[in-house]
Write an enzyme that holds these catalytic residues in place. Structure first.
Site, PDB file in Angstrom:
ATOM      1  N   GLY A  14     101.606  59.424  50.358  1.00 13.96           N
ATOM      2  CA  GLY A  14     100.145  59.625  50.270  1.00 13.96           C
ATOM      3  C   GLY A  14      99.769  61.065  49.964  1.00 13.96           C
ATOM      4  N   ARG A  18      91.949  63.633  52.991  1.00 11.67           N
ATOM      5  CA  ARG A  18      91.056  64.183  54.017  1.00 11.67           C
ATOM      6  C   ARG A  18      91.411  65.620  54.416  1.00 11.67           C
ATOM      7  NH1 ARG A  18      91.815  58.745  57.492  1.00 11.67           N
ATOM      8  NH2 ARG A  18      93.627  58.679  56.108  1.00 11.67           N
TER       9      ARG A  18
HETATM   10  C1  UD1 Z   1      97.423  54.118  59.030  1.00 12.24           C
HETATM   11  C2  UD1 Z   1      97.304  52.644  59.461  1.00 12.24           C
HETATM   12  C3  UD1 Z   1      96.423  52.575  60.703  1.00 12.24           C
HETATM   13  C4  UD1 Z   1      96.978  53.453  61.795  1.00 12.24           C
HETATM   14  C5  UD1 Z   1      97.183  54.886  61.308  1.00 12.24           C
HETATM   15  C6  UD1 Z   1      97.944  55.699  62.319  1.00 12.24           C
HETATM   16  C7  UD1 Z   1      97.420  51.274  57.422  1.00 12.24           C
HETATM   17  C8  UD1 Z   1      96.643  50.529  56.427  1.00 12.24           C
HETATM   18  N1  UD1 Z   1      96.717  51.884  58.380  1.00 12.24           N
HETATM   19  O1  UD1 Z   1      96.148  54.569  58.653  1.00 12.24           O
HETATM   20  O2  UD1 Z   1      96.359  51.223  61.173  1.00 12.24           O
HETATM   21  O3  UD1 Z   1      96.133  53.441  62.919  1.00 12.24           O
HETATM   22  O4  UD1 Z   1      97.963  54.894  60.093  1.00 12.24           O
HETATM   23  O5  UD1 Z   1      98.043  57.033  61.949  1.00 12.24           O
HETATM   24  O6  UD1 Z   1      98.637  51.312  57.351  1.00 12.24           O
HETATM   25  N2  UD1 Z   1     101.376  56.245  52.532  1.00 12.24           N
HETATM   26  C9  UD1 Z   1     102.270  55.977  51.518  1.00 12.24           C
HETATM   27  N3  UD1 Z   1     101.854  55.269  50.443  1.00 12.24           N
HETATM   28  C10 UD1 Z   1     100.588  54.785  50.316  1.00 12.24           C
HETATM   29  C11 UD1 Z   1      99.676  55.071  51.361  1.00 12.24           C
HETATM   30  C12 UD1 Z   1     100.095  55.790  52.459  1.00 12.24           C
HETATM   31  O7  UD1 Z   1     103.432  56.382  51.581  1.00 12.24           O
HETATM   32  O8  UD1 Z   1     100.301  54.150  49.305  1.00 12.24           O
HETATM   33  C13 UD1 Z   1     101.829  57.038  53.680  1.00 12.24           C
HETATM   34  C14 UD1 Z   1     101.037  58.313  53.871  1.00 12.24           C
HETATM   35  O9  UD1 Z   1     101.673  59.385  53.185  1.00 12.24           O
HETATM   36  C15 UD1 Z   1     101.071  58.514  55.382  1.00 12.24           C
HETATM   37  C16 UD1 Z   1     101.248  57.114  55.937  1.00 12.24           C
HETATM   38  O10 UD1 Z   1     101.635  56.285  54.857  1.00 12.24           O
HETATM   39  O11 UD1 Z   1     102.174  59.304  55.776  1.00 12.24           O
HETATM   40  C17 UD1 Z   1      99.957  56.581  56.532  1.00 12.24           C
HETATM   41  O12 UD1 Z   1      98.932  56.641  55.547  1.00 12.24           O
HETATM   42  P1  UD1 Z   1      97.483  57.169  55.897  1.00 12.24           P
HETATM   43  O13 UD1 Z   1      96.689  57.185  54.648  1.00 12.24           O
HETATM   44  O14 UD1 Z   1      97.536  58.382  56.719  1.00 12.24           O
HETATM   45  O15 UD1 Z   1      96.972  55.929  56.772  1.00 12.24           O
HETATM   46  P2  UD1 Z   1      95.869  55.985  57.917  1.00 12.24           P
HETATM   47  O16 UD1 Z   1      94.540  55.880  57.303  1.00 12.24           O
HETATM   48  O17 UD1 Z   1      96.141  57.084  58.830  1.00 12.24           O
HETATM   49 MG    MG Z   2      97.323  58.799  58.777  1.00  7.64          MG
END
Ligand code: UD1
Ligand code: MG
Length: 485
Positions: A14, A18
């Site tokens: 990701g 934010r």
């Molecule tokens: C996510 C969870 C949420 C949880 C929270 C805890 C989902 C949909 N939501 O939300 O339920 O409470 O984490 O912190 O999973 N990432 C990828 N590829 C992508 C998208 C994200 O590798 O396509 C990685 C990001 O780099 C990050 C992690 O996944 O390290 C979590 O993604 P983030 O966007 O932070 O999710 P949250 O909105 O925090």
């Molecule tokens: Mg997160």
């Protein structure tokens, strides 16, 4: 604790919108390490079959950060959500029985907690086991909706909550175990039906639960362990917790820390018993302090190796240097890389040292620059001594022997050698070697003129210097009386 049937997947693709940053979120530091490195380090002691990082945003930099830790990277392009990220890792997960998923942005998780999660997943024979946490402010996190006390029905993302669900304060940490055989069929059914049009891994939970599979949630013993870093404020809070943990570790090892919340210690620092850290000290890199050292207020040590009983007086900066036992440094000393102070040596205020060795019991007490220099034992270097190690093109060495006395305000123009037991007269500019036990003097001889000053004052009084109140005319420039020699 081998887990040879487990693959660990770290979601690190990701962007971290934010954070409002040009640096990928997982590469931001907290507690002296990047977020993703801390997550990898928490996973390593589990001895899994493999650790895989899903990378996407700034993929090269993220891969390069984790590769030295034996972590394989897989590319997720584009980044279509956490579920989509898991699909990108499918091949790397291969035939493993269990996949443990960790978000790359929640670095405070402890190995013990992960170990217990995997244990609960195995013993519960579950399709999925979620690490949850009960928090006072669940804003921003997905919420755990329970079917019963022991089982989970769904995870609902913050943006999709009903007002009623918003009251739930058990959150999804984004750390889970899945039985690999159950995960893929469920993920295949997940649709990007949400505001962000992403494939959410959290939706696989509801699908598994609706099929009657066992979905468990284990509550983290300390909710702070699952803090995710989505904003700069989150990063600051996570950093604060890491620093507190590290200070507690040092205090448990017998180190006294005054006003601990003002002291910053890197993750790889160690210190011996009865060492004292005064307020506002920073210990960084691979700094290693012996026992009974005192690091006084405002000093910053980075990759410094200190023996036992060393005192660093206030406001010193010590980088890539070694200080042997019972030596004293500062206040206001600066050690640049490659400095080595031997036992009982003393370097005082406003002294800058670079790539130099100071022998046992030798002293450089005040206002000096010592660079590319080797000083023997029990030598005294007077105030204001400068080694001129640079001729504008190259650096040259200075060698000063044992029991040498360098008078104040001398310049030693390198390359130059001062033999054992030699004296350098104060104010000398030494450009040639001085043999052992010799005197090196290189300055003009003083001439003293008796009565000169008194005579000058008389002359000036007699010459009728204009008074301040005198008119314009009388302010004409008069020739200055010249002293007679
Ligand atoms: C996510 C969870 C949420 C949880 C929270 C805890 C989902 C949909 N939501 O939300 O339920 O409470 O984490 O912190 O999973 N990432 C990828 N590829 C992508 C998208 C994200 O590798 O396509 C990685 C990001 O780099 C990050 C992690 O996944 O390290 C979590 O993604 P983030 O966007 O932070 O999710 P949250 O909105 O925090
Ligand atoms: Mg997160």
């Amino acid at each position: 604790m081998p887990n040879k049937d487990v693959v660990i997947v770290i979601l690190a693709a990701g962007k971290g919108t934010r954070l409002k940053s040009s640096i990928a979120k997982v590469l931001h530091p907290a507690g002296g390490r990047t977020l993703v490195e801390s997550v990898v380090r928490a996973s390593m002691p589990l001895a899994p079959k493999r650790i895989v990082a899903v990378v996407g945003h700034q993929a090269e930099q993220v891969s390069a950060t984790v590769a030295p830790l034996n972590v394989e990277s897989v590319l997720q392009q584009p980044q279509n959500g956490t579920g989509h990220a898991m699909l990108a890792a499918k091949r790397a997960i291969g035939g493993a029985k269990i996949v443990a998923v960790l978000p790359g942005d929640a670095p405070l998780v402890r190995t013990e907690t992960l170990k217990s999660l995997i244990g609960a997943h195995r013993s519960g024979n579950a399709a999925a086991t979620i690490l949850s946490a009960v928090v006072s402010d669940p804003t921003g996190y997905g919420r755990i909706l329970r079917k019963s006390e022991n089982s989970v029905a769904a995870i609902v993302e913050d943006s999709e909550l009903t007002p009623e669900q918003r009251e739930v304060n058990e959150i999804n940490s984004s750390i889970y175990c899945f039985s690999v055989g159950k995960l893929w069929p469920a993920l295949a059914l997940v649709k990007p039906e949400n505001k962000h049009r992403e494939i959410y891994l959290t939706d696989a939970i509801a699908l598994l639960a609706s099929k009657g599979e066992t979905v468990l949630a284990q509550v983290a013993p300390d909710p702070r362990e699952v803090l995710g870093c989505n904003t700069r404020a989150d990063l600051a809070e996570v950093d604060r917790i890491f620093r507190e943990r590290k200070r507690n570790e040092l205090m448990e090892a017998g180190v006294t820390i005054e006003l601990p919340e003002t002291v910053l210690v890197g993750p790889e620092v160690s210190a011996g018993e009865d060492t004292v850290l005064e307020p506002c000290v920073q210990l960084l890199g691979k700094t290693k302090l012996g026992s009974r050292c005192t690091i006084r207020t405002g000093s910053v040590l980075n990759n410094a190796i200190l023996g036992d009983g060393v005192t660093v007086e206030p406001h010193c900066v010590i980088v890539d240097s070694r200080i042997d036992k019972e030596a004293i440094v500062g206040p206001f000393a600066r050690f640049r890389p490659g400095t080595h102070l031997k036992k009982g040596a003393r370097v005082g205020n406003f002294v800058e040292m670079k790539k130099s060795i100071i022998g046992e019991g030798s002293k450089v007490p005040h206002l000096s620059y010592i660079g590319d220099t080797k000083i023997g034992t029990h030598t005294n270097v007077g105030a204001g001594t400068i080694t001129c190690n640079y001729d504008g093109v190259s650096k040259h060495p200075t060698t000063i022997g044992n029991r040498v006395f360098v008078g104040s305000d001398s310049v030693l123009v390198a390359p130059v050698k001062i033999g054992d037991g030699a004296y350098i007269a104060a104010g000398s500019a030494i450009t040639e070697n001085v043999p052992p036990n010799a005197l090196g003097i290189a300055r003009n001889r003083q001439s003293t003129k008796p009565g000169w000053a008194a005579k000058k004052r008389r002359e000036m009084a007699g010459s009728g210097h204009p008074k301040k109140s005198a008119g314009k005319k009388s302010r004409k420039k008069k020739p200055r009386p010249r002293p007679k020699r």
